[in-house]
Design a protein around this motif. Structure first.
Motif, PDB file in Angstrom:
ATOM      1  N   ALA A  62       0.850  -1.206   0.000  1.00 23.33           N
ATOM      2  CA  ALA A  62       0.000   0.000   0.000  1.00 23.33           C
ATOM      3  C   ALA A  62       0.879   1.246   0.000  1.00 23.33           C
ATOM      4  O   ALA A  62       2.020   1.218   0.459  1.00 23.33           O
ATOM      5  CB  ALA A  62      -0.913   0.010   1.208  1.00 23.33           C
ATOM      6  N   LEU A  63       0.309   2.334  -0.540  1.00 21.18           N
ATOM      7  CA  LEU A  63       0.999   3.626  -0.567  1.00 21.18           C
ATOM      8  C   LEU A  63       0.149   4.665   0.150  1.00 21.18           C
ATOM      9  O   LEU A  63      -1.082   4.647   0.039  1.00 21.18           O
ATOM     10  CB  LEU A  63       1.190   4.108  -2.016  1.00 21.18           C
ATOM     11  N   LEU A  64       0.817   5.562   0.861  1.00 22.70           N
ATOM     12  CA  LEU A  64       0.160   6.770   1.364  1.00 22.70           C
ATOM     13  C   LEU A  64       0.807   7.918   0.605  1.00 22.70           C
ATOM     14  O   LEU A  64       2.034   7.999   0.550  1.00 22.70           O
ATOM     15  CB  LEU A  64       0.381   6.947   2.866  1.00 22.70           C
ATOM     16  N   VAL A  65      -0.007   8.786   0.025  1.00 20.72           N
ATOM     17  CA  VAL A  65       0.548   9.792  -0.880  1.00 20.72           C
ATOM     18  C   VAL A  65       0.012  11.174  -0.557  1.00 20.72           C
ATOM     19  O   VAL A  65      -1.162  11.331  -0.245  1.00 20.72           O
ATOM     20  CB  VAL A  65       0.268   9.386  -2.359  1.00 20.72           C
ATOM     21  N   ARG A  96      -2.005  -2.789  -3.399  1.00 22.23           N
ATOM     22  CA  ARG A  96      -3.450  -3.079  -3.433  1.00 22.23           C
ATOM     23  C   ARG A  96      -4.281  -1.896  -2.955  1.00 22.23           C
ATOM     24  O   ARG A  96      -5.492  -1.868  -3.108  1.00 22.23           O
ATOM     25  CB  ARG A  96      -3.760  -4.287  -2.537  1.00 22.23           C
ATOM     26  N   ALA A  97      -3.613  -0.919  -2.345  1.00 24.32           N
ATOM     27  CA  ALA A  97      -4.376   0.222  -1.815  1.00 24.32           C
ATOM     28  C   ALA A  97      -3.521   1.481  -1.846  1.00 24.32           C
ATOM     29  O   ALA A  97      -2.314   1.429  -1.607  1.00 24.32           O
ATOM     30  CB  ALA A  97      -4.822  -0.065  -0.386  1.00 24.32           C
ATOM     31  N   VAL A  98      -4.181   2.620  -2.159  1.00 20.68           N
ATOM     32  CA  VAL A  98      -3.507   3.919  -2.113  1.00 20.68           C
ATOM     33  C   VAL A  98      -4.376   4.851  -1.281  1.00 20.68           C
ATOM     34  O   VAL A  98      -5.568   5.010  -1.548  1.00 20.68           O
ATOM     35  CB  VAL A  98      -3.319   4.522  -3.523  1.00 20.68           C
ATOM     36  N   GLY A  99      -3.774   5.466  -0.283  1.00 23.59           N
ATOM     37  CA  GLY A  99      -4.505   6.418   0.559  1.00 23.59           C
ATOM     38  C   GLY A  99      -3.943   7.803   0.334  1.00 23.59           C
ATOM     39  O   GLY A  99      -2.738   8.001   0.292  1.00 23.59           O
ATOM     40  N   ARG A 100      -4.839   8.786   0.170  1.00 25.09           N
ATOM     41  CA  ARG A 100      -4.400  10.157  -0.098  1.00 25.09           C
ATOM     42  C   ARG A 100      -4.556  10.989   1.172  1.00 25.09           C
ATOM     43  O   ARG A 100      -5.632  10.984   1.788  1.00 25.09           O
ATOM     44  CB  ARG A 100      -5.251  10.713  -1.246  1.00 25.09           C
ATOM     45  N   TYR A 101      -3.497  11.687   1.534  1.00 23.45           N
ATOM     46  CA  TYR A 101      -3.571  12.638   2.642  1.00 23.45           C
ATOM     47  C   TYR A 101      -4.437  13.805   2.196  1.00 23.45           C
ATOM     48  O   TYR A 101      -4.000  14.631   1.395  1.00 23.45           O
ATOM     49  CB  TYR A 101      -2.182  13.199   2.963  1.00 23.45           C
ATOM     50  N   GLY A 102      -5.682  13.877   2.654  1.00 22.53           N
ATOM     51  CA  GLY A 102      -6.534  15.006   2.306  1.00 22.53           C
ATOM     52  C   GLY A 102      -7.709  14.590   1.455  1.00 22.53           C
ATOM     53  O   GLY A 102      -8.075  13.404   1.386  1.00 22.53           O
ATOM     54  N   GLU A 158      -5.435   4.221   8.492  1.00 23.17           N
ATOM     55  CA  GLU A 158      -6.495   3.255   8.850  1.00 23.17           C
ATOM     56  C   GLU A 158      -7.250   2.789   7.604  1.00 23.17           C
ATOM     57  O   GLU A 158      -7.578   1.610   7.478  1.00 23.17           O
ATOM     58  CB  GLU A 158      -7.478   3.900   9.836  1.00 23.17           C
ATOM     59  N   ASN A 159      -7.489   3.730   6.671  1.00 24.95           N
ATOM     60  CA  ASN A 159      -8.201   3.372   5.433  1.00 24.95           C
ATOM     61  C   ASN A 159      -7.486   2.260   4.676  1.00 24.95           C
ATOM     62  O   ASN A 159      -8.110   1.307   4.206  1.00 24.95           O
ATOM     63  CB  ASN A 159      -8.306   4.595   4.507  1.00 24.95           C
ATOM     64  N   VAL A 160      -6.143   2.376   4.537  1.00 29.02           N
ATOM     65  CA  VAL A 160      -5.448   1.357   3.730  1.00 29.02           C
ATOM     66  C   VAL A 160      -5.237   0.068   4.527  1.00 29.02           C
ATOM     67  O   VAL A 160      -5.288  -1.027   3.964  1.00 29.02           O
ATOM     68  CB  VAL A 160      -4.112   1.862   3.116  1.00 29.02           C
ATOM     69  N   VAL A 161      -5.070   0.181   5.835  1.00 27.89           N
ATOM     70  CA  VAL A 161      -4.914  -1.027   6.658  1.00 27.89           C
ATOM     71  C   VAL A 161      -6.188  -1.878   6.561  1.00 27.89           C
ATOM     72  O   VAL A 161      -6.142  -3.100   6.464  1.00 27.89           O
ATOM     73  CB  VAL A 161      -4.582  -0.666   8.135  1.00 27.89           C
ATOM     74  N   GLU A 162      -7.335  -1.184   6.526  1.00 26.99           N
ATOM     75  CA  GLU A 162      -8.612  -1.898   6.403  1.00 26.99           C
ATOM     76  C   GLU A 162      -8.649  -2.706   5.096  1.00 26.99           C
ATOM     77  O   GLU A 162      -9.093  -3.844   5.075  1.00 26.99           O
ATOM     78  CB  GLU A 162      -9.731  -0.857   6.403  1.00 26.99           C
ATOM     79  N   VAL A 163      -8.159  -2.109   4.002  1.00 29.62           N
ATOM     80  CA  VAL A 163      -8.143  -2.816   2.715  1.00 29.62           C
ATOM     81  C   VAL A 163      -7.184  -4.013   2.804  1.00 29.62           C
ATOM     82  O   VAL A 163      -7.517  -5.128   2.379  1.00 29.62           O
ATOM     83  CB  VAL A 163      -7.699  -1.880   1.561  1.00 29.62           C
ATOM     84  N   LEU A 164      -5.999  -3.783   3.371  1.00 32.61           N
ATOM     85  CA  LEU A 164      -5.002  -4.867   3.434  1.00 32.61           C
ATOM     86  C   LEU A 164      -5.519  -6.017   4.300  1.00 32.61           C
ATOM     87  O   LEU A 164      -5.234  -7.184   4.029  1.00 32.61           O
ATOM     88  CB  LEU A 164      -3.667  -4.350   3.989  1.00 32.61           C
ATOM     89  N   ALA A 165      -6.305  -5.659   5.328  1.00 38.43           N
ATOM     90  CA  ALA A 165      -6.828  -6.697   6.222  1.00 38.43           C
ATOM     91  C   ALA A 165      -7.960  -7.474   5.544  1.00 38.43           C
ATOM     92  O   ALA A 165      -8.437  -8.484   6.060  1.00 38.43           O
ATOM     93  CB  ALA A 165      -7.329  -6.065   7.512  1.00 38.43           C
ATOM     94  N   GLY A 166      -8.386  -6.997   4.362  1.00 36.34           N
ATOM     95  CA  GLY A 166      -9.411  -7.697   3.588  1.00 36.34           C
ATOM     96  C   GLY A 166     -10.779  -7.460   4.177  1.00 36.34           C
ATOM     97  O   GLY A 166     -11.668  -8.242   4.048  1.00 36.34           O
TER      98      GLY A 166
END
Ligand code: NAD
Length: 307
Positions: A47-50, A67-73, A299-307
């Protein structure tokens, strides 16, 4: 598992680290700015945080584990959402972390204009304590506050303005004029709000329809001596028209946090308008909003990674 923060305008990642640690995920802060730097820094990441780095189709194709990208903002304009969707990458943002802060800031601008706080402070520091050069200020309880855009931030601003004693009404194309919102705010047409307010506060997204919503024509429909507050997006306002209205005095003041060009150019004529109160896209900024943004983006991307 590994999450890579591609880029961030600071090096504090305590909030993100706490969430990653709790989930047993490795976290790396990369500070990559270009496509190639992102690809290099994010090899093997799930996952990426961008913040601002370009997450293009090329980047996503080069990083098949992501598998997941989370955007700050809020905005996802540096992300190719279509490519992400096609490649099965979940994209998330944090749309409402700053609702309280931006509405507080809109109120702060409105109140400092109504009470001349910045103008009086500037005069005093320059050695002038006479009130003669300062046009009479406003008693809030006798004034009307108009909200353009009754979404999350607009509604919060309306509630706070009412609590201060303003009469409050608003316009939003999603609401029927003549009705009231669930908070009891009167909904009117855009022209009624423009013509019937002492303070107009803008809370619309920047779209083709809202670009230069405030221009010479709309300013002319506003009350002489009205004040304008903009914490939404700079492009909603025609800067030249606002400068002209401030110079002529038709606008008593303007509180602006966002500008057509950011950072505000050194030679912007707004800097020479004594009745303008200017802040550098800081409405969202608070200890609480920053903490919330950082926690929720991961938290948003961790939720995706946790399936
Ligand atoms: P939101 O989506 O909850 O609300 C926007 C509202 O505007 C909606 O109700 C929509 O129907 C309405 N709208 C759309 N077109 C309109 C028009 N032509 N006239 C009147 N209303 C119209 O969004 P929000 O979270 O309340 O954000 C509002 C604005 O604040 C956005 O521009 C956002 O980018 C900006 N913002 C600024 C900062 C900052 O730091 N300055 C921080 C966060 C958000």
């Amino acid at each position: 598992m590994k999450i890579v923060i591609t880029d961030l305008d600071q090096d504090r990642i305590t909030e993100e680290q706490a969430v990653a640690d709790a989930a047993g995920i490795e976290l790396v802060l990369a500070q990559a700015r270009t496509e190639d730097e992102v690809i290099e820094a994010a090899r093997g990441a799930e996952a990426l945080l961008v913040q601002y780095a370009p997450i293009t189709r090329r980047v996503l194709e080069a990083l098949p584990a992501v598998r997941a990208v989370g955007r700050y903002g809020v905005g996802v304009d540096t992300l190719d959402v279509e490519a992400a969707t096609e490649l099965g990458v979940a994209v998330s943002n944090v749309p409402d972390y700053g609702t309280e802060d931006v509405s507080d800031h809109a109120i702060a601008l409105a109140v400092s204009l109504s009470r001349g706080v910045v103008e009086l402070d500037r005069n005093l520091r320059a050695g002038t304590t006479s009130l003669t050069p300062v046009k009479p200020l406003h008693r809030i309880r006798t004034r009307t506050f108009g909200v353009i855009g009754l979404g999350r931030i607009g509604a919060a601003t309306a509630r706070k303005a009412r609590a201060l004693g303003f009469a409050v009404h608003g316009y939003d194309p999603m609401r029927e004029p003549g009705t009231t919102t669930e908070d009891g705010i009167a909904v009117r047409t855009q022209d009624e709000v423009l013509a019937g307010s002492d303070v107009i506060s803008l809370h619309v997204p920047l779209t083709e329809q809202t670009h230069h919503l405030i221009t010479t024509g709309t300013l002319a429909r506003m009350r002489p001596g009205a004040m304008l507050v903009n914490t939404s997006r700079g492009g909603v306002v025609d800067t030249a028209a606002v400068v002209e209205a401030l110079r002529s005095g038709h606008l008593r003041g303007a509180g602006l946090d966002v500008f057509e060009t950011e950072p505000l150019p050194q030679d912007s004529p707004l800097r020479d308008c004594p009745t303008a109160v200017l802040t550098p896209h800081a409405s969202w900024y608070s200890e609480e909003s920053e903490t919330e943004l950082k926690r929720r983006v991961i938290e948003n991307v961790v939720e995706v990674l946790a399936g």
